[in-house]
Write an enzyme that holds these catalytic residues in place. Structure first.
Site, mmCIF file in Angstrom:
data_model
loop_
_atom_site.group_PDB
_atom_site.id
_atom_site.type_symbol
_atom_site.label_atom_id
_atom_site.label_comp_id
_atom_site.label_asym_id
_atom_site.label_seq_id
_atom_site.Cartn_x
_atom_site.Cartn_y
_atom_site.Cartn_z
ATOM 1 N N CYS A 28 -31.363 -54.061 87.289
ATOM 2 C CA CYS A 28 -30.487 -55.198 87.048
ATOM 3 C C CYS A 28 -30.998 -56.422 87.796
ATOM 4 C CB CYS A 28 -29.058 -54.876 87.461
ATOM 5 S SG CYS A 28 -28.187 -53.969 86.171
ATOM 6 N N CYS A 77 -24.360 -48.590 89.520
ATOM 7 C CA CYS A 77 -24.588 -50.031 89.620
ATOM 8 C C CYS A 77 -23.370 -50.801 89.122
ATOM 9 C CB CYS A 77 -25.818 -50.371 88.800
ATOM 10 S SG CYS A 77 -26.064 -52.108 88.549
ATOM 11 N N ASP A 314 -16.353 -46.052 25.459
ATOM 12 C CA ASP A 314 -14.924 -45.730 25.451
ATOM 13 C C ASP A 314 -14.727 -44.231 25.625
ATOM 14 O OD1 ASP A 314 -14.262 -48.326 25.080
ATOM 15 O OD2 ASP A 314 -14.154 -48.180 22.890
HETATM 16 ZN ZN LIG Z 1 -27.722 -51.953 87.022
#
Ligand SMILES: [Zn+2]
Length: 990
Positions: A28, A77, A314
């Site tokens: 991250c 996290c 038909d």
């Molecule tokens: Zn993370």
């Protein structure tokens, strides 16, 4: 990583540590720092997770400590909830593992998506706030979205578990979605209600109306844009807190629809085509649709179906003859690949279960082909059989005799009808008058008042109404023609087989033709024991066919006729496996390729290796000979015109060059059976334009003439190639190209810029006709060596290397584009993508050895000059984008066997050979004969050849070339030119 990236990463990590947020995972951090390289993400390992009590070697005290800790789960996290952490994902994967390993889908590759709790956006926003404040160099816009980075890391993991290949891009049909849910998601989002009070008061109201969640993803994103930092900090923790619980993983798998098509016959007068419901009440027990789908449902697993057909009959009308084409869309199908014969088994079951509906030609078709079901509906011809009865009214007592009726009706051809919407369908169709035609009628008398009427009509004609008149809403009608009331007792549709062969109308399902491609990859152990197949021709004669070219997963085998020839085994409808001659397969899952019958029969196709080589040698000889004699006996005699009348000189050289091109193309198409597939925009040859294309092989230009011939409107184009300097020296080829005012580049930009500039100005001012400048921006053709260099270049410039292309260079392109624009002689830019799906002749030598593509594909896209950016950087980016598009197109063509996008059904077929091509071919062959046997051996001919060769050798060696001389003559006259050329000599050597 770049230094500034490393700095940002470290700065972010520092701030997070300070804030006691060290549980935010390293990936991250990379994401937040805007690192965009997937390999950097893969390098990073998880933060060490605290050991759990399963470890027996651990000291008691530490264990106790752990138990006391407020959080009993290992820290995940707080930015990504742990989905970027290997250990946490491993646990999640083991939870959903059984679903993945027991995947019921047979697709061999998949693309991956992830859905995350909406509240994750709040966490990210909170982090961004704090980093913007505290980290110099942090830029919110650079943050890599969690979903994107997640795929980089987890693609290979899913690949390992599923045993299927992970691919990116929109071409994949099978989607695996990893779903992440968090228990406290709703509670966390609730803060928004206080944060943006007004907005959510309104939403609360709407929520009741639309039953959607209070805080949707879109709403949240919008709120986050509007809300002030201060307001946000008031209602949400900055930095975000740790998640209270672990997320719940789940997985959802979906596959794009597949399409099963076929034709049906209906032998009942009580069966509707689709379920017949009136006010929710069933009017008929079953329907064609239901009878067919029930056995498909039994054999295949899918979510739902959609039925469509080419028109409908038909309830009381039977469907006879070749039957009516129909189509089933199966949504989210588990099985998408079929062995030969597998669909035929299903078809057999359908036919066994119901005698009133019979199905044939059941096959898998591509989505793109499904719209052919409705295409050309109006132009189709229908044939009917009607049982008619004469009902003489009270007034008319004398019946017409059957002989009279027969004579009267069969005389009528192409009768035009005006049909007002029949009363029986007025409740669902608008009241209007339609024009329809009855092409012919045939009468078979049955009794004194009954006869069978066979009639052929335009599609959409109401036949019942044509017979009885519908209270004169159809004019004329049978009753009015025979002046007696006529009634219809029964009606059958007979879809005639000639409908399939009507020129101009693309048949939806034609019988298997030679050249047919399997739409599914098959391999030798995939149900077919032997690569040899027997193919039965329609009139019963059995001919041998072989399967050709199967290897890797994506290669599609092609059926060939007895001589390996595509065109001589046209009507193959049954296919039999050699190993099992008792079983005949009705070629179920084979898509007929659309081949135009009017294509010529290639003279030299399907021979053994030695003949193939001979054939290549003959081609190259003819090709080079035509250029040489073209120079000596067509071009060189024009040289005096250069001084006498340059306008005529230019006109003559341009026209002769085009005529030579057309000879070359005709040779390829008529004699060698090369097929050109051209799709996309047409090239307008009345305009000056710039053509850019990829350089797959050294001899691209040889096939480019074919593309230009078939794509130019009008056909007489005037293309000028930008070539390497060395070509200029080649006897014949280089000489004619000098005289035809081609552009040469030396790769020394300083000289090139001046010379090319002069040539462009000259062309803009003096060209005899609008010209098309052809440039290969890749600079050189694709080979192993050039590809390796190009890849290096890409990696150095932080770009993905191409698989089918070299990286384009911008210098030449931007120079040409801007110079032409300055001269106001640029009307369009054409972006061409060339591909050779089967054989690729790498150079002239391999062509001489007989390597000749069977098919050349080209896609053309037109751009207006205003579409081009004006800055150099902009042009660079623009060109790069075009190349990215090309790569995608080529990947689809080579890997998935999808042809280039076609704008019409004509573009899916090879280009037809034009009548004048035969003429050019014959004229050139006669001319070549004349040259070789009469002119060259003569004294004057020989002298002429020596003199004109000497002239060009001198000119190519000591000047910039004939095109340069032409420019100087135009500018300074004869003496000025000589002076200029003389003084250009010393400059050339440096
Ligand atoms: Zn993370």
């Amino acid at each position: 990583m770049w230094t500034h990236e490393i700095e940002t990463v470290e700065a972010i990590q520092g701030v997070l540590n300070e804030l006691d947020c060290s549980d935010i995972c390293r990936r991250c951090v990379l994401r937040l720092a805007g690192v965009k390289k997937s390999h950097e993400f893969l390098k990073v390992a998880d933060p060490p997770t605290p050991a759990t009590d399963q470890d027996p070697t651990e000291p008691e005290s530490k264990k106790a400590k752990l138990a006391e800790a407020p959080l009993s789960i290992p820290p995940c996290c707080r930015a990504c909830l742990g989905i970027m952490q290997d250990s946490i994902m491993a646990e999640a994967l083991s939870q959903i593992g059984p679903q993945l390993t027991d995947c019921p889908f047979d697709a061999d590759h998949f693309t991956l998506a992830v859905s995350v709790p909406t509240s994750l956006a709040l966490r990210e926003h909170s982090l961004k706030l704090i980093l913007t404040d505290r980290v110099p160099g942090f830029f919110e816009g650079c943050v890599v979205p969690v979903k994107q980075a997640w795929k980089w890391i987890n693609g290979p993991k899913f690949e390992a578990v599923m045993g299927k290949k992970f691919v990116t891009g929109d071409s994949c049909q099978f989607f695996v979605e990893f779903q992440v849910t968090l228990a406290e998601d709703e509670a966390e989002k609730a803060c928004l209600v206080d944060m943006c009070k007004l907005e959510y008061l309104q939403r609360q109201h709407k929520q009741k109306t639309y039953h959607m969640g209070l805080v949707t993803r879109v709403a949240l994103e919008k709120s986050l844009q509007d809300v002030s930092d201060e307001q946000f900090r008031k209602h949400y923790p900055v930095p975000p807190t740790r998640p209270l619980s672990r997320f719940q993983p789940d997985v959802k798998m979906t596959h794009n629809s597949i399409f099963l098509a076929g034709r049906y016959n209906k032998y009942s007068r009580e069966l509707p085509q689709t379920p017949w419901l009136v006010d929710g009440e069933r009017k008929a027990e079953s329907s064609v649709e239901e009878l067919i789908i029930s056995d498909i449902k039994e054999a295949l697993v899918f979510d739902s179906t959609n039925f469509s057909s080419s028109g409908r009959e038909d309830v009381d009308v039977r469907m006879l003859g070749d039957g009516r084409p129909f189509l089933f869309e199966l949504t989210n199908p588990r099985q998408t690949m079929f062995k030969p014969g597998e669909l035929y088994e299903i078809q057999k079951k359908i036919n066994a279960h119901s005698k009133i509906v019979q199905v044939h030609d059941l096959q898998l078709v591509k989505k793109a082909e499904t719209n052919r079901l409705k295409e050309g509906e109006d132009q189709k011809t229908k044939t009917y059989n009607a049982l008619c009865r004469l009902c003489p009214g009270k007034n008319s007592t004398n019946l017409m005799s059957m002989t009279d009726i027969k004579a009267k009706l069969e005389l009528i051809k192409n009768l035009e009808l005006k049909q007002r919407t029949p009363i029986r369908v007025l409740h669902r169709r608008p009241n209007a008058v339609r024009k329809r035609s009855v092409y012919f009628m045939e009468v078979t008398p049955l009794t004194s008042d009954q006869f069978k009427l066979r009639l052929s009509t335009q599609a959409g004609t109401y036949v019942k109404e044509f017979v009885h008149g519908d209270f004169d809403r159809t004019i004329p009608n049978l009753s009015s023609i025979l002046e007696t009331e006529v009634d219809i007792l029964a009606l059958d549709v007979e879809n005639p087989s000639e409908q399939r062969n009507t020129d101009g109308v693309v048949p939806f399902f034609s019988p298997l033709m030679a050249g047919t491609k399997w739409n599914q990859p098959i391999s030798p152990n995939n149900g077919l024991a032997s690569p040899s197949l027997e193919v039965e021709e329609e009139d019963g004669e059995v001919v041998k066919a072989t399967i050709f070219g199967w290897t890797k997963t994506h290669s599609a085998p092609v059926v060939h006729g007895p001589n390996g020839n595509d065109d001589d085994a046209l009507h193959l409808s049954k296919l039999r496996l050699c190993d099992n001659p008792s079983e005949t397969y009705h070629v179920p899952n084979i898509i007929p390729s659309l081949r135009k019958r009017s294509l010529p029969h290639p003279i030299l196709v399907g021979m053994n290796e030695r003949l193939k080589q001979a054939k290549g040698l003959v081609y190259c000889t003819l090709w080079y000979l035509s250029i040489m004699v073209g120079y000596y006996f067509l071009y060189a005699p024009l040289l005096p015109l250069l001084i006498i009348n340059r306008k005529w000189y230019r006109r003559a050289t341009d026209v002769l060059y085009t005529i030579w091109e057309s000879f070359n193309v005709s040779l390829l198409e008529i004699v060698y059976g090369v097929r050109f597939f051209v799709s996309g925009d047409a090239i307008c040859s009345n305009e000056n334009s710039l053509i850019i294309l990829n350089h797959r092989t050294r001899v691209d230009w040889n096939f480019l003439w074919g593309v230009l011939l078939h794509s130019s409107v009008p056909q007489s184009h005037n293309a000028k190639l930008v070539l390497k300097q060395e070509v200029k020296q080649i006897p014949g080829v280089g000489w004619t190209m000098q005289m035809a005012r081609f552009l040469y580049i030396t790769r020394k930009w300083q000289t090139d810029e001046i010379k090319m500039g002069q040539m462009l100005d000259h062309l803009s001012a003096h060209s005899s006709a609008p010209f098309q400048l052809v440039l290969f921006p890749e600079g050189t053709n694709l080979t192993k060596e050039t590809k390796a260099k190009s890849d290096q270049f890409a990696i150095k410039n932080q770009q993905e290397p191409f698989a089918y292309l070299l990286h384009p260079r911008t210098t030449g392109f931007s120079f040409l584009a801007s110079r032409l624009r300055e001269n106001q002689s640029l009307n369009a830019i054409y972006d061409l993508t060339m591909a050779y799906p089967d054989e690729v002749p790498e150079d002239e030598r391999s062509m001489a050895q007989g390597v000749m593509p069977r098919e050349v594909h080209c896609h053309i896209k037109r751009y207006k000059p205003n579409d081009l950016p004006t800055t150099l950087l902009g042009l660079d980016k623009w060109l790069q984008e075009r190349w990215n598009e090309k790569e995608q197109l080529l990947e689809k063509l080579y890997e998935q066997r999808l042809s280039f996008p076609a704008y019409s059904s004509q573009q899916t077929m090879p280009q037809p050979v034009l009548p004048f091509q035969y003429l050019t071919l014959i004229a050139w062959l006669v001319f070549l004969y004349q040259c070789v046997f009469h002119w060259i051996p003569s004294f004057w001919g020989f002298t002429w050849i020596v003199l004109s060769s000497a002239l060009m050798v001198v000119i190519s060696r000591f000047t910039y070339g004939m095109q340069e001389i032409e420019i100087q003559l135009e500018k300074h006259g004869l003496f000025g030119m000589l002076y200029q050329c003389w003084f250009s000599l010393p400059r050339k050597s440096d």
